[in-house]
Design a protein around this motif. Sequence first.
Motif, PDB file in Angstrom:
ATOM      1  N   CYS A   2      -0.107   4.466  -3.474  1.00 18.29           N
ATOM      2  CA  CYS A   2       1.032   5.043  -4.188  1.00 18.29           C
ATOM      3  C   CYS A   2       2.339   4.690  -3.489  1.00 18.29           C
ATOM      4  O   CYS A   2       3.319   4.292  -4.138  1.00 18.29           O
ATOM      5  N   ALA A   3       2.342   4.813  -2.167  1.00 21.99           N
ATOM      6  CA  ALA A   3       3.558   4.543  -1.397  1.00 21.99           C
ATOM      7  C   ALA A   3       3.990   3.096  -1.548  1.00 21.99           C
ATOM      8  O   ALA A   3       5.177   2.797  -1.750  1.00 21.99           O
ATOM      9  N   THR A   5       3.232   0.992  -3.962  1.00 19.89           N
ATOM     10  CA  THR A   5       3.629   0.721  -5.349  1.00 19.89           C
ATOM     11  C   THR A   5       5.035   1.254  -5.618  1.00 19.89           C
ATOM     12  O   THR A   5       5.868   0.559  -6.221  1.00 19.89           O
ATOM     13  N   ALA A   6       5.306   2.469  -5.165  1.00 20.78           N
ATOM     14  CA  ALA A   6       6.634   3.055  -5.370  1.00 20.78           C
ATOM     15  C   ALA A   6       7.689   2.303  -4.562  1.00 20.78           C
ATOM     16  O   ALA A   6       8.807   2.053  -5.038  1.00 20.78           O
ATOM     17  N   VAL A  13      10.454   5.764   0.339  1.00 22.91           N
ATOM     18  CA  VAL A  13       9.157   6.448   0.404  1.00 22.91           C
ATOM     19  C   VAL A  13       8.805   6.862   1.826  1.00 22.91           C
ATOM     20  O   VAL A  13       8.966   6.096   2.766  1.00 22.91           O
ATOM     21  N   CYS A 102       2.435  -1.238   2.676  1.00 19.61           N
ATOM     22  CA  CYS A 102       3.502  -0.246   2.878  1.00 19.61           C
ATOM     23  C   CYS A 102       4.679  -0.848   3.650  1.00 19.61           C
ATOM     24  O   CYS A 102       5.843  -0.624   3.306  1.00 19.61           O
ATOM     25  N   HIS A 372      -1.773   4.028  -7.870  1.00 21.15           N
ATOM     26  CA  HIS A 372      -0.922   3.017  -8.521  1.00 21.15           C
ATOM     27  C   HIS A 372      -0.188   3.620  -9.719  1.00 21.15           C
ATOM     28  O   HIS A 372       1.005   3.368  -9.918  1.00 21.15           O
ATOM     29  N   GLY A 375       2.557   5.758  -8.396  1.00 23.47           N
ATOM     30  CA  GLY A 375       3.566   4.896  -7.771  1.00 23.47           C
ATOM     31  C   GLY A 375       4.454   4.191  -8.763  1.00 23.47           C
ATOM     32  O   GLY A 375       5.629   3.887  -8.477  1.00 23.47           O
ATOM     33  N   GLU A 376       3.933   3.920  -9.941  1.00 24.40           N
ATOM     34  CA  GLU A 376       4.720   3.282 -11.001  1.00 24.40           C
ATOM     35  C   GLU A 376       5.684   4.262 -11.664  1.00 24.40           C
ATOM     36  O   GLU A 376       6.580   3.831 -12.383  1.00 24.40           O
TER      37      GLU A 376
END
Length: 378
Positions: A2-3, A5-6, A13, A102, A372, A375-376
């Motif tokens: 998630c991190a 992707t964001a 992040v 990351c 994901h 994160g988007e």
Amino acid sequence: MCAATAGRRGRSVLVLDRANKVGKKILMSGGGRCNFTNLYTAPENFYSRNPHFCKSALARYTQWDFIALVEQYGIPYHEKTLGQLFCDNKSKDIVDLLLAECRAARAQVRTRCEIESVAARDGGGYRLQTSLGAVECESLVIASGGLSIPTMGATGFGYDIARQFGLDIVPTRAALVPFTQHKDELEQQQDLPGSALAVTASCDEGAFNEQMLFTHRGLSGPAVLQISSHWREGRMVAFDLAPGTDLPEWLKQQRTEKPDTHLHSVLADIWSKKLVRFFLQKHGIESRPLKQYGEKALMEIGEKLQTWKLVPSGTEGYRTAEVTLGGVDTDNISSRTMECKSRPGLYFIGEVLDVTGWLGGYNFQWAWASGHAAGEAV
């Protein structure tokens, strides 16, 4: 996931981890080689009160996407069985991959950080009081996992946060977990720990064709771990001890071909000598030359030996469970973004949600896919 992707979307992040190092469950998974996904991942491989919830995330970040990422980093891997993909070397390769992602996305990671409190800010966003000081954010993602393997740091933190903000929790229980047996049964099986055989384990609507392993506490192995997700206290589990073989017919054929051979000797073609002795003793069956059994008697012996039914005394619980069934109710979570519908900016991903995969890399794929998806959106 998630991190990274964001971060690639330009978001600032920060990952906060209470552990002293990241990815502990990744590091210990798959016997230290991380079963990082499964070739056959599909929504049907997951349990949830809402079986449709996982479909969107799994479709938008598939096993092929993660495999491509693994190959991009040059990590060697192999298929073990049933589509399960493992690192050739060690689980740390996957942790290193995620940390590299990351870093490339400029997402910061801080370990040894206890979260002391979480509060919604006036006007939006959240304020966290942590052991490293206060942190404020527009979006807060809870990726804290379930209750499985507390020695690795698992807690009910994610459920506590969900309840704090008015979300329901689907009752949780240990899953992908070994069965325990009653004392008298264990005494009968005292020579068997370490013995394994292929079985079809079934309970209610679940049935899995895999290996079963006898242990000092009861039963384990992939077949047992899989069926444990269907089992409830007091229910019976059935094991087909010769999957793919009609044992009564097979014994009849053996009598025709080997009339002078003893029953225990022909059964040793299917099971180990220890297992043959155990199953014959359990049913009080005397081993004689096959020609000494009438056809009806031999068919009855085959039927008795084909299926073993038992009621486990329980499971080994969260101490050894690979995952937690249940979790944050998905009714109030967007299946597209993982955002809480009633609390803008609050997201839940991975095992903390009421989505639980089969054994074999499915839970990691849910982690990648749900991470994901959030994160988007964050």
